[in-house]
Design a protein around this motif. Structure first.
Motif, mmCIF file in Angstrom:
data_model
loop_
_atom_site.group_PDB
_atom_site.id
_atom_site.type_symbol
_atom_site.label_atom_id
_atom_site.label_comp_id
_atom_site.label_asym_id
_atom_site.label_seq_id
_atom_site.Cartn_x
_atom_site.Cartn_y
_atom_site.Cartn_z
ATOM 1 N N GLY A 244 42.395 39.593 36.292
ATOM 2 C CA GLY A 244 43.798 39.390 35.961
ATOM 3 C C GLY A 244 44.445 38.298 36.789
ATOM 4 N N ALA A 245 45.745 38.249 36.727
ATOM 5 C CA ALA A 245 46.495 37.170 37.377
ATOM 6 C C ALA A 245 46.735 37.429 38.858
ATOM 7 C CB ALA A 245 47.835 36.994 36.667
ATOM 8 N N TRP A 246 46.268 38.556 39.392
ATOM 9 C CA TRP A 246 46.562 38.902 40.781
ATOM 10 C C TRP A 246 45.412 38.598 41.733
ATOM 11 C CZ3 TRP A 246 48.141 41.663 36.589
ATOM 12 C CH2 TRP A 246 49.520 41.816 36.445
ATOM 13 N N ALA A 247 44.187 38.585 41.244
ATOM 14 C CA ALA A 247 43.039 38.387 42.124
ATOM 15 C C ALA A 247 41.920 37.729 41.333
ATOM 16 C CB ALA A 247 42.572 39.724 42.704
ATOM 17 N N GLU A 248 40.911 37.276 42.050
ATOM 18 C CA GLU A 248 39.772 36.620 41.409
ATOM 19 C C GLU A 248 38.487 37.201 41.972
ATOM 20 O OE1 GLU A 248 38.205 35.516 38.965
ATOM 21 O OE2 GLU A 248 39.478 33.759 38.684
ATOM 22 N N TRP A 249 37.390 36.965 41.267
ATOM 23 C CA TRP A 249 36.092 37.378 41.781
ATOM 24 C C TRP A 249 35.807 36.666 43.097
ATOM 25 C CZ3 TRP A 249 34.304 41.373 39.204
ATOM 26 C CH2 TRP A 249 34.579 41.501 37.840
ATOM 27 N N ASP A 250 35.069 37.337 43.981
ATOM 28 C CA ASP A 250 34.585 36.654 45.175
ATOM 29 C C ASP A 250 33.639 35.539 44.746
ATOM 30 O OD1 ASP A 250 35.943 38.082 47.125
ATOM 31 O OD2 ASP A 250 34.444 39.670 47.192
ATOM 32 N N ILE A 251 33.634 34.464 45.522
ATOM 33 C CA ILE A 251 32.885 33.273 45.138
ATOM 34 C C ILE A 251 31.398 33.571 44.938
ATOM 35 C CG2 ILE A 251 32.585 32.574 47.547
ATOM 36 C CD1 ILE A 251 33.069 30.182 44.558
ATOM 37 N N TYR A 252 30.827 34.463 45.746
ATOM 38 C CA TYR A 252 29.393 34.740 45.618
ATOM 39 C C TYR A 252 29.076 35.556 44.368
ATOM 40 C CZ TYR A 252 30.174 39.511 47.361
ATOM 41 O OH TYR A 252 30.600 40.811 47.511
#
Length: 646
Positions: A564-572
């Motif tokens: 969603g618009a609040w968080a993103e997947w961790d890069i790894y």
């Protein structure tokens, strides 16, 4: 489940891992598994007390965290004969002023979640009274504590934790010796509650709460926390110093306390975030990516500039010992990240797809995007949505819920006025329709904050959001015949509290998948709140996918999860990153603007006062910036995805 080494210090004994945790912490795969373990412990205690001929005195909590615990206890009562006739319970808190029958009251919450479904005696459960006159409050609070002491004190206290560390309603600043009292709610607590109340202006400013001292007097304490939004406060409470700024940290002094958390809530604990810093780890590919990207970000150095000394100085000498050269590890991780980036989310035709995140064939795919609310598609993956359409794929969108509770009353009134004026202006004499809208209008003008919208109001609000979703589809370039409005029944309660998903919900999803036979499915994968709409919507999708997985067409279907618009997947974790140019970012913003009811004062704003397009752009630009920091190509923005596999 993972359990900590509960040494109070940071250095373990010989042969034991180092631990930073000062509170015993149990980590479960998900909230359901964790809730089951806690419910079993409570049930065992109730039965033990029954065998001893003694009452079982429970301290109970409200909020989203204990709901599943209560549901499991209700099931155990019905199916396993667990009796509550020897249970005496005391709740932690209640809003003030608050009538007990209000839809927002904790009295009503406890009755609906537990008391009305088990055989607890009515005279044996106690909840602070939110209607006590202010002149009598001090005496009332003293008597509430005295009543607990009169039955021998709390055998077991169940707690949740606020985003600011509050336990009960003991907000930051509460002292360890604080007693039961009237408190002023912290602004962040009121903001967090604003969803349940339909807006911050409806949230009470005060509450009655059991103090920290009587909570610590309980013989056993279990604190629950689910989701990534609780991760940082859990880390501070478990690993940080004891401080009145985080009242949950007072629990470090208790002789028999456990924190029970899911993997998301545990994600900031040292043993989860940087496990190589506390113990030996298995250096599989995922762990290597996690460690190297963390090291790169910590040192603010691009991956290809990391040295053997950087590895050795940061607890990764055993990785070097296993693989021999930091240089080779750097190149391997860099290449993996590079291969996640693609401008062809549906696969690039006539291209070698060995190192691409998606298959080249079939060149034109049937794509099904699941959107929990009518705007999640454009907010969370609008750039990818547009790319898929522009590149010739057959894109369908399934709007899983009506989203009607997120429409403000004044927006509904504006819509009703338009319909009535339209009918009158064109001489359309539909008495039944006009009366329906006029009744709805009258309700909205005179409704009380505690009243649930009528089915007619919910219909109006749902139609408003449906129209906005159709406008977005037209803007992106798909026919509205490829927009599917599922109106899943679990959502249609008129309140934030939803019904559990049922067979009908799952069947709706399964039927649509069977109809479209997609090559790609996109679904919301942000599960911060286990009782939130996104999580429930995914549970229905997962169940439908597992029921359909043996069908022939499913063998060629890949499932991608967005956030969603609040968080993103961790890069790894990212397996596909779709870059956007400045023009594409602007076009996505214009698509979000089609959802006019969600602009300029959203009903469920949360702690972030910005509009959804602002949140989404910051997240997308942040992802692109992170790739840039790690030494990869620089883009304006990126949307990220993780592949889900059966």
């Amino acid at each position: 489940m993972q359990t900590a080494n509960h040494s109070k210090g940071t250095a373990g004994t010989i042969g034991q891992p180092i631990t930073y945790e000062k509170i015993p912490t149990q980590i479960f795969a998900d909230s359901k598994e964790a809730s089951n373990a806690v419910a079993r412990e409570i049930a065992d205690l109730i039965r033990q007390k029954q065998n001893e001929g003694k009452p079982c005195v429970l301290g109970l909590a409200t909020g989203s965290s204990p709901k599943t615990v209560y549901a499991i206890l209700v099931r155990m009562h019905r199916e396993e004969g667990l009796s509550f006739r020897n249970v005496i319970s005391f709740n932690l808190d209640e809003y003030y002023q608050m009538e007990p029958d209000s839809i927002y009251s904790y009295h009503r919450f406890m009755k609906e979640q537990l008391f009305d479904h088990v055989d607890i005696l009515k005279e044996n459960y106690f909840i602070p009274d939110g209607t006590v006159p202010s002149s009598s409050l001090r005496d009332y609070c003293t008597s509430y504590e005295n009543r607990i002491n009169a039955v021998g004190g709390l055998d077991f206290q169940l707690l949740g934790i606020g985003g600011n560390g509050h336990i009960g309603f003991n907000e930051p600043g509460a002292l360890i010796n604080s007693r039961t009292r009237l408190i002023t709610l912290d602004h962040s607590t009121r903001v967090a509650a604003s969803m349940e109340f339909g807006g911050l202006h409806n949230v009470p400013r005060k509450a009655i709460t059991l103090g920290v001292a009587p909570i610590l007097n309980a013989r056993r304490i279990v604190l629950l926390a689910w989701g990534e939004r609780k991760a940082s406060v859990i880390q501070r409470a478990v690993e940080g110093p004891v401080s009145e700024l985080n009242p949950a940290s007072y629990l470090q002094a208790h002789p028999d306390v456990s924190f029970v958390v899911d993997e998301s809530a545990a994600s900031e604990l040292t043993r989860i975030k940087t496990p190589w810093a506390v113990d030996s780890v298995v250096w599989d590919n995922k762990m290597i990516k996690k460690a190297i990207t963390h090291l790169s970000r910590t040192l603010s150095k691009p991956i290809l500039k990391l040295t053997d000394k950087d590895y050795n100085d940061n607890g990764m000498s055993d990785l070097l010992a296993q693989y021999g050269s930091g240089y080779e590890i750097n190149i391997n991780v860099f290449n993996q990240l590079q291969h996640t980036i693609t401008g062809w989310p549906g696969g690039k035709p006539d291209a070698d797809d060995t190192y691409r995140p998606e298959r080249a064939l079939p060149a034109k795919k049937r794509v099904l995007i699941f959107s929990p609310h009518p705007d999640d598609d454009i907010i969370s993956m609008g750039g990818t949505f547009q790319r898929l359409v522009d590149q010739g794929h057959e894109v369908h969108v399934a709007y899983q819920t009506s989203g009607n509770i997120a429409v403000a009353d004044d927006e509904a009134l504006r819509f009703i006025d338009f319909v009535v004026d339209f009918n009158n202006g064109f001489g359309i004499d539909n008495e039944e329709t006009n009366q329906l809208f006029l009744d709805a209008k009258n309700f909205l003008r005179h409704t009380k904050d505690s009243e649930i919208d009528t089915p007619e109001i919910r219909k109006v609000k749902g139609l408003l959001r449906r129209g906005e979703a159709k406008a977005t589809c037209r803007f992106v370039g798909i026919p509205t015949s490829q927009a599917h409005f599922l109106n899943m029944p679990f959502y249609e309660t008129g309140t934030v509290q939803k019904k559990p998903i049922g067979a009908e919900d799952i069947q709706i999803i399964e039927n649509l998948i069977d109809e479209i036979k997609p090559h790609q499915i996109y679904a919301a994968g942000d599960f911060a709140d286990p009782h939130g709409t996104h999580k429930v919507c995914w549970d229905a999708i997962e169940a439908a996918l597992n029921r359909s997985k043996e069908k022939e067409y499913m063998k060629d279907c890949w499932v991608w999860l967005y956030r969603g618009a609040w968080a993103e997947w961790d890069i790894y974790e990212i397996e596909m990153a779709v870059p956007m140019s400045p023009d594409q970012v602007l076009k996505k913003r214009q698509g979000i603007f089609k959802h006019q009811s969600q602009k300029d004062g959203v009903v469920f704003q949360g702690e972030d006062s910005r509009e959804f397009w602002q949140r989404a752009e910051e997240r997308n630009r942040g992802t692109a910036h992170l790739y840039d920091e790690l030494g990869l190509a620089e883009y304006e923005a990126m949307e990220a995805f993780v592949r889900w596999k059966f």
